[in-house]
Scaffold this active site. Structure first.
Site, PDB file in Angstrom:
ATOM      1  N   LYS A 173       1.687  74.085  -6.940  1.00 33.39           N
ATOM      2  CA  LYS A 173       1.271  74.448  -8.291  1.00 33.39           C
ATOM      3  C   LYS A 173      -0.037  75.226  -8.159  1.00 33.39           C
ATOM      4  CE  LYS A 173      -1.037  73.870 -11.560  1.00 33.39           C
ATOM      5  NZ  LYS A 173      -1.935  74.870 -12.276  1.00 33.39           N
ATOM      6  N   GLU A 176      -3.271  78.959 -12.726  1.00 30.50           N
ATOM      7  CA  GLU A 176      -2.698  79.946 -13.656  1.00 30.50           C
ATOM      8  C   GLU A 176      -3.483  81.253 -13.650  1.00 30.50           C
ATOM      9  OE1 GLU A 176      -5.564  77.328 -15.997  1.00 30.50           O
ATOM     10  OE2 GLU A 176      -4.035  77.076 -14.427  1.00 30.50           O
ATOM     11  N   GLY A 226     -10.030  71.320  -6.069  1.00 31.25           N
ATOM     12  CA  GLY A 226     -10.460  71.567  -7.443  1.00 31.25           C
ATOM     13  C   GLY A 226     -11.764  70.859  -7.734  1.00 31.25           C
ATOM     14  N   GLY A 227     -12.058  70.711  -9.016  1.00 32.43           N
ATOM     15  CA  GLY A 227     -13.275  70.034  -9.433  1.00 32.43           C
ATOM     16  C   GLY A 227     -13.185  68.532  -9.219  1.00 32.43           C
ATOM     17  N   THR A 230     -11.320  66.538 -11.960  1.00 37.22           N
ATOM     18  CA  THR A 230      -9.876  66.737 -11.820  1.00 37.22           C
ATOM     19  C   THR A 230      -9.337  65.918 -10.665  1.00 37.22           C
ATOM     20  OG1 THR A 230     -10.034  68.970 -12.725  1.00 37.22           O
ATOM     21  CG2 THR A 230      -8.072  68.453 -11.443  1.00 37.22           C
ATOM     22  N   GLU A 248     -10.082  68.121  -1.797  1.00 42.57           N
ATOM     23  CA  GLU A 248     -11.314  68.862  -1.479  1.00 42.57           C
ATOM     24  C   GLU A 248     -11.906  69.280  -2.810  1.00 42.57           C
ATOM     25  OE1 GLU A 248     -13.587  71.518  -1.457  1.00 42.57           O
ATOM     26  OE2 GLU A 248     -12.655  72.887  -0.021  1.00 42.57           O
ATOM     27  N   CYS A 282     -16.834  76.397  -3.270  1.00 39.83           N
ATOM     28  CA  CYS A 282     -17.291  75.016  -3.241  1.00 39.83           C
ATOM     29  C   CYS A 282     -18.444  74.799  -2.273  1.00 39.83           C
ATOM     30  CB  CYS A 282     -16.140  74.086  -2.903  1.00 39.83           C
ATOM     31  SG  CYS A 282     -15.247  74.549  -1.413  1.00 39.83           S
ATOM     32  N   GLU A 383     -22.601  70.989 -10.297  1.00 36.13           N
ATOM     33  CA  GLU A 383     -21.996  72.185  -9.736  1.00 36.13           C
ATOM     34  C   GLU A 383     -21.879  73.260 -10.822  1.00 36.13           C
ATOM     35  OE1 GLU A 383     -18.497  73.230  -6.610  1.00 36.13           O
ATOM     36  OE2 GLU A 383     -17.917  71.924  -8.271  1.00 36.13           O
TER      37      GLU A 383
END
Length: 497
Positions: A173, A176, A226-227, A230, A248, A282, A383
């Site tokens: 996935k 987007e 991702g964050g 999340t 990560e 990151c 961040e």
């Protein structure tokens, strides 16, 4: 590149079950570059079914056969790099000089993990008595990859290469904002000989396709970049199905500059660490910790050099910095800059949008330098994910370590000094998964990548990544011909375990 893209499932493109599509935007000018099928739970289910059908075929190949295919992937990718680079630029707006250099490394991952598959050895642990005891690593089955927009193909490759080499099938996935190159990877794998259904891509949104993949009961591992928030949510969802999770997540990397580092070197290091990818990485050097004795000189030169960075069309070889990936991301970074000033930081450079017609339709933001920052400020703790560096002076080695460690994150740090003892001493004191000495943001397929604390769990790259896409089967063989009868009343001693 205007085109309608379907989901890549079972070796071919197809429309979403709902028939819906969404637009992919060029962040440098706001133009629509593609319409992409919008997958949801129904499409994730079909992708999982395709992967389940393909898994026995792929996992049944010998490691030598999989290794040969992995090498062909590397060769095809090298050939297709020019097109892939251009499309990656269209999706996320990173300058050509960055994308060409980054994507040129990707074939290495497939070559490396193909070699790992060929050479990885099982074990024969000691076992008391007349037994042969051995282990073998077998693939997990169908795994899921949830990938971000900032390095669409690099981060995906770091997940696909080891999981593919280990014999797994997968459902991806992608973000987007950048779904096209992950689907192009499917074409490359197919051309190399990967069976249909081994690699499937379902573009869509986190609340639908992402949730469906994360909560799917037949996924055996979920690998997310991702964050941090999340990552927490996804790990919680996947945990209900006892699914292995690698994540990560966020970072707040420090660039620690000691006084024996030449000012030009310190500035060049900070410019690269802080502003490459428009700060959207990151391991971005979001905090410059510089010894007070050279603080003023470093800031003055950093401001001068930041003013020379060329913003512009990311497709141009002359451009050094492109736009933010979206209006939403630029708005978020601008809000953090305002918060920093309100907290008492000094805006030493940037902080605004560049002027001129060339920038009017894109999401450009100047490289930004904030000084007079204290470690407790939000801009030094949270961040930002943009081209913003917070400059913080320190007086002692111990103070530098304390500041560097003083956030919830622990992904990466770089240390700049000519004192080798100090370099290693500080590296050992840092609470982070990756430390560079006299460099920043370097990576290799053999070198483990991942963070401590709120920066994630698990590792990408290296033997550890390959092994985490397998499970251990232990086989114990009794070598004796004697009949074992626990219940015989023969007076002989019995071994229970």
């Amino acid at each position: 590149m205007m085109k309608t893209w379907g989901l890549f499932v079972d070796g071919s493109y197809r429309p979403a079950a709902s028939g819906r599509t969404f637009e992919v935007e060029n962040p440098s000018n706001g133009a629509v570059v593609a319409d992409v099928a919008e997958g949801d739970a129904a499409d994730i289910e079909q992708a999982v079914i395709a992967a389940e059908r393909a898994f026995p075929i792929w996992s049944a190949l010998t490691v030598a056969e999989r290794g040969d295919i992995m090498q062909r992937i590397a060769e095809i990718m090298k050939r297709r790099l020019p097109d892939v680079v251009s499309i990656e630029i269209e999706q996320i707006g990173r300058p050509r000089r960055e994308m060409a250099a980054q994507l040129a490394r990707l074939p290495e991952w497939f070559s490396y993990f193909g070699a790992v598959a060929r050479t990885h050895e099982d074990t024969v642990p000691p076992f008391a008595g007349g037994y042969l005891n051995y282990t073998r690593r077998v693939p997990l089955g169908v795994v899921g990859h949830v990938t971000p927009w900032n390095h669409p193909l690099l981060i995906l490759t770091k997940k696909v290469a080891p999981s593919l080499a280990a014999g797994n099938a997968m459902v991806v996935k992608p973000s987007e904002l950048a779904p096209i190159t992950p689907m192009l990877l499917g074409e490359i794998l197919k051309e190399a000989g990967v069976p249909d259904g081994v690699y499937n891509v379902v573009p869509g949104f986190g609340a639908t396709a992402g949730l469906a993949l994360s909560s799917h009961p037949r996924i055996r591992k979920l690998d997310l970049t991702g964050g941090t928030e999340t990552g927490k949510a996804v790990a919680s969802i996947a945990g209900k199905n006892l699914v292995k999770v690698a994540a990560e997540l966020g970072g707040k990397a420090a660039v620690i500059v000691f006084p024996d580092t030449a000012v030009p070197c310190a500035v060049a290091a900070t410019l690269f660490a802080s502003f490459v990818a428009s700060g959207q990485t990151c391991v971005q050097g979001s905090r410059l910790l510089v010894h007070r004795s050279i603080h003023r000189e470093v800031v003055a030169e950093l401001v001068r050099r930041a003013g020379e960075i060329r913003l512009g069309d990311p497709q141009s070889a002359e451009t050094q910095m492109g736009p933010m990936v979206s209006a939403r991301q630029r708005d978020l970074v601008e809000r953090y800059i305002r918060i920093g000033v309100e907290e008492g930081a000094h805006l030493a450079y940037g902080g605004g949008r560049p002027e001129g017609e060339n920038f009017s339709k894109g999401y450009f933001l100047q490289p930004t330098i904030l000084t007079e920052v204290s470690p407790s400020m939000r801009i030094a703790q949270e961040e930002i994910f943009g081209p913003v560096v917070c400059v913080i002076p320190f007086d002692t080695e111990q103070e530098a370590v304390a500041i560097a460690n003083g956030t919830p994150f622990g992904l990466a740090t770089s240390i700049w000094t000519r004192d080798i003892a100090r370099a290693h001493r500080v590296a050992h004191a840092l609470q982070c998964g990756i430390t560079w000495i006299n460099d920043h943001h370097r990576i290799d397929p053999a070198s483990p990548w991942g963070g401590f604390k709120m920066s994630g769990i698990g590792r990408e790259n290296g033997l550890v990544a390959y092994e985490e896409y397998t499970q251990i089967q232990n086989i114990i063989v009794n070598l004796s011909d004697k009949v074992f009868d626990w219940y015989a009343d023969d007076g002989a001693p019995k071994r229970y375990s």
